[in-house]
Design a protein around this motif. Structure first.
Motif, mmCIF file in Angstrom:
data_model
loop_
_atom_site.group_PDB
_atom_site.id
_atom_site.type_symbol
_atom_site.label_atom_id
_atom_site.label_comp_id
_atom_site.label_asym_id
_atom_site.label_seq_id
_atom_site.Cartn_x
_atom_site.Cartn_y
_atom_site.Cartn_z
ATOM 1 N N TRP A 1 0.836 -1.205 0.000
ATOM 2 C CA TRP A 1 0.000 0.000 0.000
ATOM 3 C C TRP A 1 0.870 1.253 0.000
ATOM 4 C CZ3 TRP A 1 -0.536 3.903 3.721
ATOM 5 C CH2 TRP A 1 -1.608 4.787 3.522
ATOM 6 N N LEU A 2 1.953 1.231 0.809
ATOM 7 C CA LEU A 2 2.848 2.379 0.873
ATOM 8 C C LEU A 2 3.561 2.603 -0.461
ATOM 9 C CD1 LEU A 2 3.979 4.508 2.821
ATOM 10 C CD2 LEU A 2 5.776 2.901 3.410
ATOM 11 N N ILE A 3 4.036 1.530 -1.090
ATOM 12 C CA ILE A 3 4.716 1.659 -2.389
ATOM 13 C C ILE A 3 3.759 2.212 -3.435
ATOM 14 C CG2 ILE A 3 5.729 0.312 -4.291
ATOM 15 C CD1 ILE A 3 7.001 -1.481 -2.116
ATOM 16 N N ILE A 4 2.529 1.718 -3.457
ATOM 17 C CA ILE A 4 1.534 2.224 -4.419
ATOM 18 C C ILE A 4 1.263 3.706 -4.164
ATOM 19 C CG2 ILE A 4 -0.899 2.082 -5.097
ATOM 20 C CD1 ILE A 4 -0.698 -0.954 -4.636
ATOM 21 N N GLY A 5 1.167 4.095 -2.895
ATOM 22 C CA GLY A 5 0.910 5.503 -2.566
ATOM 23 C C GLY A 5 2.056 6.407 -2.964
ATOM 24 N N HIS B 1 -0.296 9.790 -4.759
ATOM 25 C CA HIS B 1 -1.304 10.018 -3.720
ATOM 26 C C HIS B 1 -1.672 8.677 -3.067
ATOM 27 C CE1 HIS B 1 -3.762 8.731 -7.094
ATOM 28 N NE2 HIS B 1 -4.735 8.475 -6.227
ATOM 29 N N PHE B 2 -2.064 8.762 -1.831
ATOM 30 C CA PHE B 2 -2.394 7.540 -1.102
ATOM 31 C C PHE B 2 -3.874 7.224 -1.269
ATOM 32 C CE2 PHE B 2 1.509 8.832 0.978
ATOM 33 C CZ PHE B 2 2.174 7.627 1.070
ATOM 34 N N VAL B 3 -4.148 5.965 -1.589
ATOM 35 C CA VAL B 3 -5.525 5.515 -1.765
ATOM 36 C C VAL B 3 -6.080 5.029 -0.429
ATOM 37 C CG1 VAL B 3 -5.215 4.914 -4.195
ATOM 38 C CG2 VAL B 3 -4.758 3.201 -2.437
ATOM 39 N N TYR B 4 -7.318 4.604 -0.472
ATOM 40 C CA TYR B 4 -7.990 4.054 0.714
ATOM 41 C C TYR B 4 -7.111 2.977 1.356
ATOM 42 C CZ TYR B 4 -11.547 1.604 3.423
ATOM 43 O OH TYR B 4 -12.247 1.018 4.427
ATOM 44 N N PRO B 5 -6.945 2.969 2.678
ATOM 45 C CA PRO B 5 -6.065 1.996 3.338
ATOM 46 C C PRO B 5 -6.685 0.580 3.381
ATOM 47 C CG PRO B 5 -7.106 3.401 4.979
ATOM 48 C CD PRO B 5 -7.512 3.925 3.639
ATOM 49 N N TRP B 6 -6.676 -0.053 2.235
ATOM 50 C CA TRP B 6 -7.261 -1.393 2.107
ATOM 51 C C TRP B 6 -6.587 -2.475 2.963
ATOM 52 C CZ3 TRP B 6 -3.538 -4.600 0.345
ATOM 53 C CH2 TRP B 6 -2.523 -4.049 -0.439
ATOM 54 N N PRO B 7 -5.321 -2.334 3.408
ATOM 55 C CA PRO B 7 -4.766 -3.372 4.287
ATOM 56 C C PRO B 7 -5.529 -3.547 5.606
ATOM 57 C CG PRO B 7 -2.990 -2.101 3.345
ATOM 58 C CD PRO B 7 -4.269 -1.398 2.982
ATOM 59 N N LEU B 8 -6.341 -2.544 5.962
ATOM 60 C CA LEU B 8 -7.162 -2.690 7.163
ATOM 61 C C LEU B 8 -8.126 -3.867 7.045
ATOM 62 C CD1 LEU B 8 -8.033 1.049 7.917
ATOM 63 C CD2 LEU B 8 -6.486 -0.435 9.193
ATOM 64 N N TRP B 9 -8.586 -4.150 5.796
ATOM 65 C CA TRP B 9 -9.515 -5.260 5.580
ATOM 66 C C TRP B 9 -8.837 -6.616 5.741
ATOM 67 C CZ3 TRP B 9 -14.390 -4.587 6.094
ATOM 68 C CH2 TRP B 9 -14.928 -3.336 5.859
ATOM 69 N N VAL B 10 -7.532 -6.654 5.599
ATOM 70 C CA VAL B 10 -6.785 -7.889 5.863
ATOM 71 C C VAL B 10 -6.472 -7.959 7.358
ATOM 72 C CG1 VAL B 10 -4.645 -9.132 5.404
ATOM 73 C CG2 VAL B 10 -5.787 -7.900 3.552
#
Length: 147
Positions: free
Chosen positions: A105-109, A114-123
């Motif tokens: 997620w950090l690399i993609i951001g 720009h940083f997207v929705y923090p989808w790792p929270l769902w994991v």
């Protein structure tokens, strides 16, 4: 000092006689009804003589060598260590997977600007909740009976 029939019996003596009566029920010498009747008399008994009358018609058993009560043994240390190891492995696996997701997620951001929705929270959230409940209630690392 040898016990005489008029000496007072202790709770431990009564427990040994109760254990002997349970053994006689298990071996089929007493019915459950007879056992219950004798058990009531047992806990009203005060002396060794009164205790002796409860088993007078049964084969001789050494009441001092018979265990007073069957106590549940604590799980062996190896089994406890195995459960602790399973909990540690489960949490380490969770932490590793969550860390990898956050790094992605950090690399993609960073690369996307720009940083997207923090989808790792769902994991992290559901899996962590299941692990937390399993750790608190001790269900992680417990063996299940095979069918």
């Amino acid at each position: 000092m040898a016990a005489t029939p008029d000496m007072r019996a202790s709770d431990g003596d009564r427990d040994r006689v109760a254990a002997a009566l349970r053994e006689h029920v298990a071996e089929g010498r007493l019915s459950v009804e007879e056992f219950n009747e004798r058990l009531e008399q047992l806990y009203r008994s005060r002396t060794y003589g009164e205790l002796a009358t409860l088993t007078a018609d049964l084969p001789e058993m050494d009441l001092h060598r018979l265990p007073a009560a069957a106590k549940a043994d604590p799980p062996p240390p190896a089994r406890r260590n195995k459960a602790r190891t399973a909990v540690k492995v489960a949490w380490a696996t969770w932490a590793s997977a969550v860390a990898v997701n956050w790094v992605v997620w950090l690399i993609i951001g960073i690369t996307g600007g720009h940083f997207v929705y923090p989808w790792p929270l769902w994991v992290m959230g559901p899996w962590g909740t299941v692990l937390l409940v399993g750790t608190v209630f001790g269900t992680i690392g417990q063996s299940r009976p095979r069918r």
